[in-house]
Design a protein around this motif. Structure first.
Motif, PDB file in Angstrom:
ATOM      1  N   THR A   1       5.377  -3.727  10.334  1.00 36.22           N
ATOM      2  CA  THR A   1       5.166  -2.925   9.249  1.00 36.22           C
ATOM      3  C   THR A   1       5.754  -3.445   7.812  1.00 36.22           C
ATOM      4  O   THR A   1       6.192  -2.447   7.018  1.00 36.22           O
ATOM      5  CB  THR A   1       5.593  -1.402   9.700  1.00 36.22           C
ATOM      6  OG1 THR A   1       7.077  -1.526   9.875  1.00 36.22           O
ATOM      7  CG2 THR A   1       4.805  -0.995  10.977  1.00 36.22           C
ATOM      8  N   LEU A   2       6.136  -4.638   7.627  1.00 34.24           N
ATOM      9  CA  LEU A   2       6.890  -4.913   6.419  1.00 34.24           C
ATOM     10  C   LEU A   2       5.758  -4.788   5.379  1.00 34.24           C
ATOM     11  O   LEU A   2       6.370  -4.752   4.228  1.00 34.24           O
ATOM     12  CB  LEU A   2       7.108  -6.443   6.593  1.00 34.24           C
ATOM     13  CG  LEU A   2       8.358  -6.716   7.664  1.00 34.24           C
ATOM     14  CD1 LEU A   2       8.536  -8.121   7.449  1.00 34.24           C
ATOM     15  CD2 LEU A   2       9.486  -5.873   7.586  1.00 34.24           C
ATOM     16  N   ASN A   3       4.674  -4.385   5.386  1.00 37.92           N
ATOM     17  CA  ASN A   3       3.649  -4.055   4.248  1.00 37.92           C
ATOM     18  C   ASN A   3       3.556  -2.655   3.754  1.00 37.92           C
ATOM     19  O   ASN A   3       3.036  -2.145   2.845  1.00 37.92           O
ATOM     20  CB  ASN A   3       2.322  -4.438   4.479  1.00 37.92           C
ATOM     21  CG  ASN A   3       1.689  -3.574   5.777  1.00 37.92           C
ATOM     22  OD1 ASN A   3       2.605  -3.609   6.835  1.00 37.92           O
ATOM     23  ND2 ASN A   3       0.517  -3.398   5.894  1.00 37.92           N
ATOM     24  N   VAL A   4       4.547  -1.934   4.522  1.00 38.75           N
ATOM     25  CA  VAL A   4       4.618  -0.465   4.334  1.00 38.75           C
ATOM     26  C   VAL A   4       5.942  -0.431   3.526  1.00 38.75           C
ATOM     27  O   VAL A   4       7.002  -0.536   3.789  1.00 38.75           O
ATOM     28  CB  VAL A   4       4.732   0.554   5.492  1.00 38.75           C
ATOM     29  CG1 VAL A   4       5.121   1.744   5.229  1.00 38.75           C
ATOM     30  CG2 VAL A   4       3.780   0.183   6.328  1.00 38.75           C
ATOM     31  N   THR A   5       5.794  -0.375   2.081  1.00 44.03           N
ATOM     32  CA  THR A   5       7.079  -0.523   1.222  1.00 44.03           C
ATOM     33  C   THR A   5       7.303   0.644   0.310  1.00 44.03           C
ATOM     34  O   THR A   5       8.264   0.900  -0.299  1.00 44.03           O
ATOM     35  CB  THR A   5       6.753  -1.790   0.328  1.00 44.03           C
ATOM     36  OG1 THR A   5       5.370  -1.470  -0.387  1.00 44.03           O
ATOM     37  CG2 THR A   5       6.509  -2.983   1.378  1.00 44.03           C
ATOM     38  N   GLU A   6       6.305   1.662   0.121  1.00 42.03           N
ATOM     39  CA  GLU A   6       6.534   3.009  -0.422  1.00 42.03           C
ATOM     40  C   GLU A   6       6.435   4.047   0.061  1.00 42.03           C
ATOM     41  O   GLU A   6       5.972   4.197   1.227  1.00 42.03           O
ATOM     42  CB  GLU A   6       5.467   2.947  -1.510  1.00 42.03           C
ATOM     43  CG  GLU A   6       5.062   1.561  -2.329  1.00 42.03           C
ATOM     44  CD  GLU A   6       3.881   2.057  -3.267  1.00 42.03           C
ATOM     45  OE1 GLU A   6       3.151   2.908  -3.334  1.00 42.03           O
ATOM     46  OE2 GLU A   6       3.574   0.666  -4.187  1.00 42.03           O
ATOM     47  N   ASN A   7       7.163   5.235  -0.338  1.00 43.41           N
ATOM     48  CA  ASN A   7       7.351   6.440   0.158  1.00 43.41           C
ATOM     49  C   ASN A   7       5.781   7.068   0.588  1.00 43.41           C
ATOM     50  O   ASN A   7       5.996   7.470   1.931  1.00 43.41           O
ATOM     51  CB  ASN A   7       7.891   7.509  -0.597  1.00 43.41           C
ATOM     52  CG  ASN A   7       9.299   7.266  -0.562  1.00 43.41           C
ATOM     53  OD1 ASN A   7       9.965   7.230   0.167  1.00 43.41           O
ATOM     54  ND2 ASN A   7       9.999   7.659  -1.978  1.00 43.41           N
ATOM     55  N   SER A   8       4.923   6.792   0.091  1.00 42.57           N
ATOM     56  CA  SER A   8       3.582   7.398   0.433  1.00 42.57           C
ATOM     57  C   SER A   8       2.963   6.840   1.622  1.00 42.57           C
ATOM     58  O   SER A   8       2.527   7.313   2.457  1.00 42.57           O
ATOM     59  CB  SER A   8       2.517   7.489  -0.722  1.00 42.57           C
ATOM     60  OG  SER A   8       2.337   6.395  -1.203  1.00 42.57           O
ATOM     61  N   GLN A   9       3.450   5.464   1.596  1.00 43.85           N
ATOM     62  CA  GLN A   9       2.734   4.661   2.876  1.00 43.85           C
ATOM     63  C   GLN A   9       3.571   4.914   4.110  1.00 43.85           C
ATOM     64  O   GLN A   9       2.778   5.004   5.069  1.00 43.85           O
ATOM     65  CB  GLN A   9       2.782   3.148   2.321  1.00 43.85           C
ATOM     66  CG  GLN A   9       2.007   2.539   1.371  1.00 43.85           C
ATOM     67  CD  GLN A   9       2.406   1.220   0.851  1.00 43.85           C
ATOM     68  OE1 GLN A   9       3.657   0.810   0.647  1.00 43.85           O
ATOM     69  NE2 GLN A   9       1.252   0.397   0.463  1.00 43.85           N
ATOM     70  N   VAL A  10       4.858   5.011   3.929  1.00 41.35           N
ATOM     71  CA  VAL A  10       5.804   5.529   5.241  1.00 41.35           C
ATOM     72  C   VAL A  10       5.011   6.794   5.787  1.00 41.35           C
ATOM     73  O   VAL A  10       4.809   7.030   6.817  1.00 41.35           O
ATOM     74  CB  VAL A  10       6.996   5.632   4.581  1.00 41.35           C
ATOM     75  CG1 VAL A  10       7.865   6.107   5.883  1.00 41.35           C
ATOM     76  CG2 VAL A  10       7.628   4.159   4.259  1.00 41.35           C
ATOM     77  N   ALA A  11       4.824   7.788   4.826  1.00 37.70           N
ATOM     78  CA  ALA A  11       4.189   9.048   5.217  1.00 37.70           C
ATOM     79  C   ALA A  11       2.950   8.759   6.035  1.00 37.70           C
ATOM     80  O   ALA A  11       2.647   9.310   6.912  1.00 37.70           O
ATOM     81  CB  ALA A  11       4.037  10.045   4.246  1.00 37.70           C
ATOM     82  N   ASP A  12       2.056   8.218   5.358  1.00 39.79           N
ATOM     83  CA  ASP A  12       0.610   7.780   6.113  1.00 39.79           C
ATOM     84  C   ASP A  12       0.689   7.146   7.288  1.00 39.79           C
ATOM     85  O   ASP A  12       0.121   7.346   8.307  1.00 39.79           O
ATOM     86  CB  ASP A  12      -0.107   7.082   5.182  1.00 39.79           C
ATOM     87  CG  ASP A  12      -0.499   7.828   3.792  1.00 39.79           C
ATOM     88  OD1 ASP A  12      -0.559   9.105   3.845  1.00 39.79           O
ATOM     89  OD2 ASP A  12      -1.100   7.279   2.721  1.00 39.79           O
TER      90      ASP A  12
END
Length: 544
Positions: free
Chosen positions: A361-372
């Motif tokens: 999941t290294l492409n998940v780099t922003e707060n909004s992406q983590v929540a999604d």
């Protein structure tokens, strides 16, 4: 003349070697094993009929008896291993990931459907009247891969002899991935869910019947597993209303506890994918059609389903679920109902359980992406306010993430350590603590935490690293496991041995394994209390 003497001597040595080979009598058959110094090995013994042809996707059919003698000198083939691809990284992270995967998470080959075999490793001195305690190992591998060939118990038996506490080590293969954990309404209606767990249970029944021939005491069996193996151990404690059927008297769980899973029909989409991939979608009876599909075609369809290193990571496609037979309800509901075997047990975790599984999941780099990610992929069905509260507790401050206690180091991305902390707690740590809340005070419990290998870049005290403390000679956890198997207490009777205190929720002591000059300390299992309580509520509400 010299040539004749050489031939005669060779023949004598061959006869001597053959005579030295250990044997054991099972029913009408004689099994020939290996001699390894003070230890005898009997490997690759069938404990159930091959689950092939019409027996594919059916519960194991027991061996009716052994009528023909055979060689038991090699491990049997592994059960079908689900293919996985390692995360694509660069530089040092790629080197670390490759080393970890090749060391701890390598699929075992050769593999095939005819795989239900069991292995017995015993002291050479053990005879049928020895009545030695028995340690039964159940391997891990995310319920997708794994094999007995990866775990040699010879060293454990050798160490037990040196400790003057001899044990017999047993390990069994069981079906994994879709072959062992097919899910869906068709599977539920046919009563053939959780086949891998049924395989393990059948192996435990085999132990009850045959272990005395090797010198074992069938009333002194401890079941032991790591990761998926530890989860399996916990589910043997939950099945049958908590009635062990006399199959074991104690349990050891490394990085595994009753999991937050729901009904078996939650795996319907994966069943449908395999049906479509094998051309069985148009069949009147899709399950029976799957039994007739050529192995290579079925295996290819299974390999196309998500694996442990896919983007959804530990939201596994294939794993135990409530099927109405082996598991009559969600495992954690069974824990809440008190339907759990009241046997002494050891349970514990590595400090950084989630790091290696966060590499996908290294492409998940922003707060909004983590929540999604957590709302739509890892915990689908959750409410956004719950996820936002979770992310408020597990902050994006990299010094608070996993690998824990490593400050600003190991942050592959701004969110890597945060995701690793949530995955590790949600799948491994929180379920263990949840189970302890309902078993404390009702049976003897010992808890540990492994903080070793903290200096490994990016992964720290990663999932599976405690296996080195279990299987390598001279390691403390191995000693504790041997003593627990023999006496139901991991502690030495000597005055000067390090004492591992029992756990209760009122006094939540745990043994902590550390790097450095002080290898063991006693701590308290109270860290991240609010975070884990929220994770458990979330997974109770939306089980996998």
């Amino acid at each position: 003349m010299f040539r004749l003497l050489v031939l005669a001597l060779t023949a004598i040595l061959a006869d001597t070697a053959a005579a030295a080979a250990p044997t054991v009598k099972l029913d009408a058959a004689t099994l020939t094993g290996n001699s390894a110094g003070s230890v005898h090995q009997f490997l690759g013994i069938p404990f159930a009929q091959p689950p092939v042809g019409d027996l594919r996707f059916r519960r194991p059919h027991p061996i009716q008896g052994y009528n023909q003698s055979f060689s038991a000198t090699r491990y049997g083939r592994s059960c079908p291993q689900q293919h996985f691809t390692a995360p694509i990284l660069q530089g040092i992270p790629q080197d670390i990931a490759s080393g970890v995967l090749n060391t701890l998470y390598t699929a075992a080959f050769p593999d095939g459907e005819d795989c239900l075999t069991i292995n017995v490793i015993k002291p050479a001195s053990a005879i049928p009247t020895s009545e030695l305690p028995v340690l039964v190992w159940i391997y891990g591998g995310a319920f997708e891969f794994g094999s007995t060939t990866q775990y040699d118990g010879t060293g454990i038996v050798v160490k037990s002899i040196a400790m003057d506490s001899p044990v017999i080590f047993v390990s069994m293969n069981y079906r994994v991935s879709a072959f062992g954990f097919l899910a869906g309404k068709e599977v539920k209606e046919a009563g053939v869910g959780n086949l891998g767990l049924h395989d393990q249970r059948e192996a435990l029944r085999w132990v009850q019947k045959y272990i005395p021939a090797f010198g074992g005491d069938h009333t002194k069996v401890t079941i032991w597993g790591e990761s998926a193996g530890a989860v399996s151990v916990s589910l043997h404690m939950l099945t049958n209303g908590g009635n062990t059927e006399g199959l074991f008297r104690a349990a050891i769980m490394q990085s595994g506890a009753p999991p937050p899973v729901g009904d078996i029909e939650k795996g319907q989409k994966y069943y449908n994918a395999i049906v479509d991939g094998t051309g069985c979608a148009s069949a009147n009876d899709t399950l029976q059609c799957l039994r007739t599909v050529p192995y290579a075609k079925l295996k290819a369809a299974v390999d196309d389903t998500p694996n442990i290193f896919s983007y959804q990571s530990l939201h596994l496609a294939w794993l135990p679920r409530a099927d109405g037979v082996f598991l009559t309800d969600h495992p954690q509901r069974l824990v809440q109902k008190g339907q759990i075997a009241r046997v002494p047990f050891i349970t514990g975790n590595c400090d950084d359980e989630g790091t290696v599984f966060s590499l996908s999941t290294l492409n998940v780099t922003e707060n909004s992406q983590v929540a999604d990610y957590f709302l739509n992929t890892f915990l689908p069905g959750s409410l956004r306010p719950q996820i936002l509260r979770l992310l408020n507790l597990y902050t994006e401050n990299i010094s608070e993430g996993s690998p824990f206690d490593t400050g600003i180091l190991n942050a592959l991305t701004p969110q890597f350590k945060r995701i690793a902390a949530i995955l590790g707690d949600g799948v491994f740590q929180a379920p263990r603590r949840f189970s302890l809340n309902y078993t404390s005070g009702k049976q003897d419990i010992w808890v540990f935490l492994s903080k070793r290998f903290k200096l490994l870049p990016f992964v720290g005290s990663l999932h599976g690293s405690d296996l080195l403390n279990s299987f390598l000679l001279g390691q403390e956890l191995q000693d504790y496991i041997i003593r627990f198997t023999v006496t139901l207490d991991p502690n030495s009777k000597g005055l000067f041995g390090f004492k591992w205190p029992k756990y209760t929720t009122q006094d939540p002591k745990q043994l902590v394994f550390l790097d450095g000059l002080i290898p063991q300390v006693v701590g308290e299992d109270v860290y991240r209390k609010e975070e884990m309580e929220l994770l458990m509520q979330l997974t109770l509400d939306v089980p996998v």
